[in-house]
Scaffold this active site. Structure first.
Site, PDB file in Angstrom:
ATOM      1  N   HIS A 114       0.930  -1.283   0.075  1.00 19.74           N
ATOM      2  CA  HIS A 114      -0.038   0.067   0.092  1.00 19.74           C
ATOM      3  C   HIS A 114       0.817   1.328  -0.146  1.00 19.74           C
ATOM      4  O   HIS A 114       1.991   1.288   0.595  1.00 19.74           O
ATOM      5  CB  HIS A 114      -0.842   0.099   1.436  1.00 19.74           C
ATOM      6  CG  HIS A 114      -1.916   1.309   1.397  1.00 19.74           C
ATOM      7  ND1 HIS A 114      -2.956   1.250   0.613  1.00 19.74           N
ATOM      8  CD2 HIS A 114      -1.733   2.632   1.926  1.00 19.74           C
ATOM      9  CE1 HIS A 114      -3.508   2.358   0.682  1.00 19.74           C
ATOM     10  NE2 HIS A 114      -2.899   3.246   1.630  1.00 19.74           N
ATOM     11  N   ASP A 162     -14.763   3.078   8.093  1.00 18.25           N
ATOM     12  CA  ASP A 162     -13.860   4.070   7.432  1.00 18.25           C
ATOM     13  C   ASP A 162     -14.319   4.964   6.152  1.00 18.25           C
ATOM     14  O   ASP A 162     -14.048   6.070   6.176  1.00 18.25           O
ATOM     15  CB  ASP A 162     -12.726   3.391   6.820  1.00 18.25           C
ATOM     16  CG  ASP A 162     -11.499   4.165   6.148  1.00 18.25           C
ATOM     17  OD1 ASP A 162     -11.136   5.159   7.079  1.00 18.25           O
ATOM     18  OD2 ASP A 162     -11.359   4.218   5.139  1.00 18.25           O
ATOM     19  N   SER A 164      -7.090   4.606   9.642  1.00 21.66           N
ATOM     20  CA  SER A 164      -7.947   4.250   8.315  1.00 21.66           C
ATOM     21  C   SER A 164      -7.039   3.381   7.380  1.00 21.66           C
ATOM     22  O   SER A 164      -7.883   2.518   6.665  1.00 21.66           O
ATOM     23  CB  SER A 164      -8.037   5.691   7.583  1.00 21.66           C
ATOM     24  OG  SER A 164      -8.415   5.883   6.377  1.00 21.66           O
ATOM     25  N   LYS A 194      -8.101  -1.133   6.748  1.00 19.36           N
ATOM     26  CA  LYS A 194      -8.457  -1.642   5.334  1.00 19.36           C
ATOM     27  C   LYS A 194      -7.543  -2.798   5.083  1.00 19.36           C
ATOM     28  O   LYS A 194      -7.779  -3.809   4.601  1.00 19.36           O
ATOM     29  CB  LYS A 194      -8.455  -0.500   4.429  1.00 19.36           C
ATOM     30  CG  LYS A 194      -9.833   0.305   4.554  1.00 19.36           C
ATOM     31  CD  LYS A 194      -9.692   1.463   3.646  1.00 19.36           C
ATOM     32  CE  LYS A 194      -8.912   2.457   3.830  1.00 19.36           C
ATOM     33  NZ  LYS A 194      -8.871   3.959   3.233  1.00 19.36           N
TER      34      LYS A 194
HETATM   35  N1  URA Z   1      -5.498   7.229   2.923  1.00 16.06           N
HETATM   36  C1  URA Z   1      -6.560   6.640   3.790  1.00 16.06           C
HETATM   37  O1  URA Z   1      -6.993   5.755   3.129  1.00 16.06           O
HETATM   38  N2  URA Z   1      -6.851   7.235   4.603  1.00 16.06           N
HETATM   39  C2  URA Z   1      -6.583   8.340   5.153  1.00 16.06           C
HETATM   40  O2  URA Z   1      -6.854   8.783   6.285  1.00 16.06           O
HETATM   41  C3  URA Z   1      -5.658   9.095   4.384  1.00 16.06           C
HETATM   42  C4  URA Z   1      -4.925   8.251   3.295  1.00 16.06           C
END
Ligand code: URA
Length: 432
Positions: free
Chosen positions: A84, A163, A185, A189
């Site tokens: 990511h 989220d 956040s 995920k």
């Molecule tokens: N990317 C995300 O998925 N969440 C955030 O809060 C900031 C960047």
């Protein structure tokens, strides 16, 4: 039942919330029992007072419990890896890393997002490939990873609904740029999507969320800590986003550049980052190799053509046509030339991202349609020596008017000097 005003007040005054209180707050909000304005006030209190490690973990855990979770590793009987990036300008790293890792025999499953503002999302880049399906059912996802070793799909709405709701609220209440909220956040995920090992890439610089190395380190440490508390292996790369990554910015242009990189003809900075990320993923996999051996295998996958073959298998499996000649192209290509001789002292990432946005290659709001063909190719990068009249960059546009506007913005991104700038590589640090 919790009294929400008391929780907001306690956080506002610098106090701590218990795990149960955080859980009730987040799950109540997700179910619609706690109104947006109370969560917005709580987020603002967190902006000024922060969350400690335990509270950030409790928040991440509650967000994960707000929806479904996947266990890809046990479904496949293999250790599954994921990567990511926090997002930047010209960041097409996953498009190259996925096939390299798959070519080395390590399954990679990634749920990806769309871009907002000046940064592009991996899904948008993939949708420039004719026929590519970003939505797979869970069974299709598992089957594809089993068969071809790689799948990159859109995130299902069932995963971490908290989220989705909370991010939309943060976006309109000036509470996005808060390290523990960003960390929870992103990690909620990633953890819910079920990979056993995750390589994160936190971008640092004017084109990124994190403008300074110090802030990026704090975010990286919090995310690595959240991974450790959840029993996963997480390594975080900190990489330079003071200038765009590679040359190409814009969806189809970036897919082409990723393909060139898989064939061993990629830009130096991008290739270097792709090799670092691939080596780390291989070292976290069940191959039992260290980072040096991981890098050697990643280089071999490129040199022997296995990475390109893995790309083609993956794109076909997901319904797309892997031939670069079928990617959309923009009708107008306008050069931006150097007005004087010199050395590129700075190439600001943000204006290049903004120019691409203005060309129609990005979204201002989440429902905007985007143009996959447009973008900017930065031929000259930091440290390049140029003569007056040399092409610094090329704007790929839908029409002359938008090309002229973007060319002005691209010109403003370049700062020419007389001496070579003090250089640093693409990789700024690694947090393990
Ligand atoms: N990317 C995300 O998925 N969440 C955030 O809060 C900031 C960047």
């Amino acid at each position: 039942m919790i009294r929400v005003p008391e929780l907001i007040e306690r956080k506002r005054n610098g106090g701590e919330l218990s795990d149960e209180e955080i859980s009730e707050l987040i799950l109540g909000f997700t179910r619609g029992e706690i109104p947006d304005y109370q969560l917005a006030a709580w987020c603002m209190a967190v902006y000024f007072r922060g969350l400690n490690g335990r509270e950030t973990h409790a928040l991440t855990d509650a967000m994960i419990r707000s929806g479904e979770t996947l266990a890809l590793g046990s479904a496949l009987g293999r250790r599954v890896v994921d990567k990511h990036s926090t997002g930047g300008v010209g960041d097409k790293t996953s498009l190259a890393v996925g096939p390299i890792v798959a070519a080395c025999g390590v399954p990679l499953a990634k749920m990806s997002g769309r871009g907002l503002g000046h940064t592009g999302g991996t899904l948008d880049k993939l949708e420039s490939i004719p026929g590519y399906r970003v939505e797979l059912t869970l069974d299709e996802l598992v089957e594809q990873v089993r068969e071809v070793g790689l799948a990159i799909v859109g995130q299902t709405g069932d995963l971490v609904p908290a989220d989705k709701k909370l991010y939309a609220l943060r976006d309109v209440t000036a509470t996005v740029d808060i390290v523990p909220l960003i960390a929870s956040s992103i990690m909620s995920k990633k953890l819910a999507a079920g990979a056993d090992a995750i390589v994160l890439d936190v971008k640092v610089g004017d084109g990124a969320f994190m403008k300074t190395l110090e802030d990026a380190r704090i975010l990286a440490e919090q995310m690595v800590d959240l991974g450790r508390r959840a029993g996963r292996d997480v390594v975080c790369l900190l990489s330079d986003m003071d200038q765009p990554l590679g040359h190409a910015v814009g969806h189809a242009l970036e897919v082409r550049e990723a393909l060139e990189t898989l064939a061993g003809r990629g830009p130096t900075d991008f290739t270097e980052l792709v090799l670092h990320a691939s080596a780390r993923l291989l070292a976290l996999s069940d191959l039992g190799v260290d980072v040096e051996e991981g890098r050697r295998r990643a280089e071999a996958a490129i040199a022997e053509g296995a990475a390109t073959a893995a790309y083609e298998r993956w794109i076909r499996a997901q319904g797309g046509d892997p031939d670069p000649d079928v990617l959309p192209t923009a009708p107008v290509v306008r050069p931006v030339v150097a007005e004087r001789e010199g050395i590129v002292a700075r190439l600001h990432a943000l204006p290049i991202g903004i120019a691409t946005l203005g060309l129609g290659g990005g979204r201002r709001t989440k429902d905007d349609a985007i143009d996959h063909a447009v973008g900017v190719v930065c031929h000259a990068k930091r440290g390049s020596a140029v003569a007056a009249g040399d092409v610094l960059a090329e704007v790929h546009a839908r029409d002359d008017e938008s090309a002229a506007r973007a060319a002005e913005t691209v010109r403003s991104a370049y700062v020419l000097g007389d001496e070579a700038p003090r250089g640093h590589g693409i990789l700024l640090d690694v947090i393990e």
